[in-house]
Design a protein around this motif. Sequence first.
Motif, short mmCIF file in Angstrom:
data_model
loop_
_atom_site.label_atom_id
_atom_site.label_comp_id
_atom_site.label_asym_id
_atom_site.label_seq_id
_atom_site.Cartn_x
_atom_site.Cartn_y
_atom_site.Cartn_z
N THR A 37 -35.76 -41.93 31.34
CA THR A 37 -36.66 -41.19 30.43
C THR A 37 -36.64 -39.73 30.87
O THR A 37 -36.46 -39.44 32.05
CB THR A 37 -38.09 -41.73 30.53
OG1 THR A 37 -38.09 -43.14 30.27
CG2 THR A 37 -39.02 -41.05 29.52
N LYS A 38 -36.84 -38.83 29.93
CA LYS A 38 -36.91 -37.41 30.28
C LYS A 38 -37.98 -37.19 31.35
O LYS A 38 -39.08 -37.71 31.26
CB LYS A 38 -37.23 -36.58 29.04
CG LYS A 38 -36.08 -36.44 28.06
CD LYS A 38 -36.45 -35.52 26.91
CE LYS A 38 -35.32 -35.45 25.88
NZ LYS A 38 -34.09 -34.87 26.42
N GLY A 39 -37.62 -36.45 32.38
CA GLY A 39 -38.55 -36.13 33.44
C GLY A 39 -38.50 -37.07 34.63
O GLY A 39 -39.08 -36.77 35.67
N ARG A 67 -36.65 -39.10 37.75
CA ARG A 67 -35.51 -38.96 38.65
C ARG A 67 -35.77 -39.74 39.93
O ARG A 67 -36.92 -40.01 40.29
CB ARG A 67 -35.22 -37.49 38.95
CG ARG A 67 -36.22 -36.84 39.89
CD ARG A 67 -35.94 -35.36 40.11
NE ARG A 67 -34.60 -35.09 40.57
CZ ARG A 67 -34.12 -33.85 40.77
NH1 ARG A 67 -34.90 -32.79 40.56
NH2 ARG A 67 -32.89 -33.67 41.20
N ARG A 125 -27.23 -37.35 30.55
CA ARG A 125 -27.70 -35.97 30.53
C ARG A 125 -29.02 -35.83 29.79
O ARG A 125 -29.78 -34.89 30.01
CB ARG A 125 -26.66 -35.06 29.89
CG ARG A 125 -25.42 -34.88 30.75
CD ARG A 125 -24.30 -34.21 30.00
NE ARG A 125 -23.11 -34.08 30.84
CZ ARG A 125 -21.89 -33.82 30.37
NH1 ARG A 125 -21.71 -33.66 29.06
NH2 ARG A 125 -20.87 -33.72 31.20
N SER A 126 -29.31 -36.79 28.93
CA SER A 126 -30.55 -36.72 28.16
C SER A 126 -31.72 -37.35 28.88
O SER A 126 -32.81 -36.77 28.96
CB SER A 126 -30.35 -37.41 26.80
OG SER A 126 -31.55 -37.49 26.08
N ILE A 127 -31.52 -38.56 29.45
CA ILE A 127 -32.64 -39.30 30.03
C ILE A 127 -32.38 -39.83 31.43
O ILE A 127 -33.27 -40.39 32.05
CB ILE A 127 -33.06 -40.48 29.12
CG1 ILE A 127 -31.91 -41.48 28.95
CG2 ILE A 127 -33.56 -39.98 27.77
CD1 ILE A 127 -32.29 -42.74 28.16
N GLN A 156 -29.72 -35.43 33.64
CA GLN A 156 -30.57 -34.39 33.04
C GLN A 156 -30.89 -33.28 34.04
O GLN A 156 -31.26 -32.17 33.65
CB GLN A 156 -31.86 -35.00 32.50
CG GLN A 156 -32.81 -35.52 33.55
CD GLN A 156 -34.01 -36.23 32.99
OE1 GLN A 156 -34.90 -35.61 32.40
NE2 GLN A 156 -34.05 -37.55 33.13
N TRP A 157 -30.75 -33.56 35.33
CA TRP A 157 -31.09 -32.57 36.36
C TRP A 157 -29.89 -31.71 36.75
O TRP A 157 -30.04 -30.77 37.53
CB TRP A 157 -31.65 -33.30 37.59
CG TRP A 157 -32.84 -34.13 37.22
CD1 TRP A 157 -32.86 -35.48 37.05
CD2 TRP A 157 -34.15 -33.66 36.91
NE1 TRP A 157 -34.11 -35.88 36.67
CE2 TRP A 157 -34.94 -34.78 36.57
CE3 TRP A 157 -34.75 -32.40 36.90
CZ2 TRP A 157 -36.28 -34.70 36.22
CZ3 TRP A 157 -36.08 -32.30 36.54
CH2 TRP A 157 -36.83 -33.44 36.21
N THR A 188 -28.35 -45.78 32.67
CA THR A 188 -29.45 -45.55 31.73
C THR A 188 -29.63 -46.71 30.75
O THR A 188 -30.66 -46.81 30.10
CB THR A 188 -29.23 -44.25 30.95
OG1 THR A 188 -27.94 -44.29 30.31
CG2 THR A 188 -29.28 -43.05 31.88
#
Length: 323
Positions: A229-231, A233, A254-256, A260-261, A293
Motif C-alpha cells: 500500500t502507498k506509504g 515499507r 513502484r506504486s505500492i 515506491q521509495w 506486492t
Amino acid sequence: MPTDAQLLLLDAGNVAQLMEPAKVFEAMKRAFTLHSQREGRVFPVVREQLHTGGVFGIKSGDIPRADLLGFKAAGFWPNNRSVGKEPHQATILLIDPHTGRPVCLIDGNTITTVRTGAAGALGLTLLARPQSTSLCIFGTGTQARIQLSFALRYMPKIDRVRYLTALGQPDEPFEEEFGGLCALAHARDADAAVSASDIVVTATPGFGPLFSPAAVRAGTHINCVGADTKGKRELPEGLLRRSRVFTDDRAQSRSIGEGQWDVECLATEIGDVLTAKVQLTRDPEDITVFDMTGLALQDLVVAEMLLQLAEAKGQGSSLAWSW
C-alpha cells in the motif's frame, strides 16, 4: 440463450480441503509465466484507506486464452483483532468473460495466504543461494507462518531460524509450531539477526524500516511481503540501490511496494526469469531482493484450479442465479 444458471460458492472449509501447497507452488509458476508472456493481464489496482481504519483493495485481471476473468476484493481491518478475527479479509469472484455472469464466489483468505507463501518460496528457489542454511523472519502472524512453512519445505538446507516480534517478546504458539522443524530462536536485536542470516523475510504490517542497511551482508536474499500500500515499507533507505531487485510487477512495486521509495531503481520481473527473458547468474556476493506486492493473476490461477477441483469432487454449494 438459457437464462438459468448456477453460482458455485466455495467457503473457507471447501478451500482448505481443496488446497494443496505443491499445486499452488506450480500455479505461481504459471501466473508469473503468463505475466511475463503478457498472456495474462493485470488491471490497475484499487487500494484505499477507509474511514473505519481499514484498507480496501481490488486486484483484477484476465487470461483471455483460458477464458478466465475475475477479481479479488480484499484488505486489512486491524480492529478485527479485538473480536478475535483475522484482520486480512478477501473474497474472489470468477466471471464468465463472454456474458459477465458470476460463475464462482470463493473465500479468498486462505488463497491469499497460501499463494503468497508459495510465491515467496518461488523467489527463494530462484534467487537465494542454494546453500543457504539460516533465515531471519520478521513477524509471527498468518503470513509469517506461511512464509516460513514454505521456506522450510522448498529450502531444505535451512536449519536455523531467528524470528522477531513487534513487541520484542517470544511467541509461544509460533515456537510450538516451528520449534520441532528447525533450530528456532527469538531475537531482540534486529540488526544482529539480519547480519547472521543468509535469508531475510519481512512479513509485517509495513509501518517502517525494520533494520539498518549496514546489517545486510553480501550474499543475503530478502523476501519483502508487507509493503502493499502507498506509504508502507519494511526495508531501510538505500538498500535497493545496493541490491539486485526483483518484483512480481515493476509498475505495481513502484506504486505500492518497496519500489515506491526508489522509483528509479532498476528491477527485474520474476516471470522474466522463469521464461528466460532474463538470464540469471547470481554472484555469491550479490544481495537480492524480491518485492512481493501480489498479482491478480496469482489469485485467478489458484481460483480456477479450485473451481475445477470442486466440480470434479462435487464440493461447494450451488445457488440458482438467473440472469
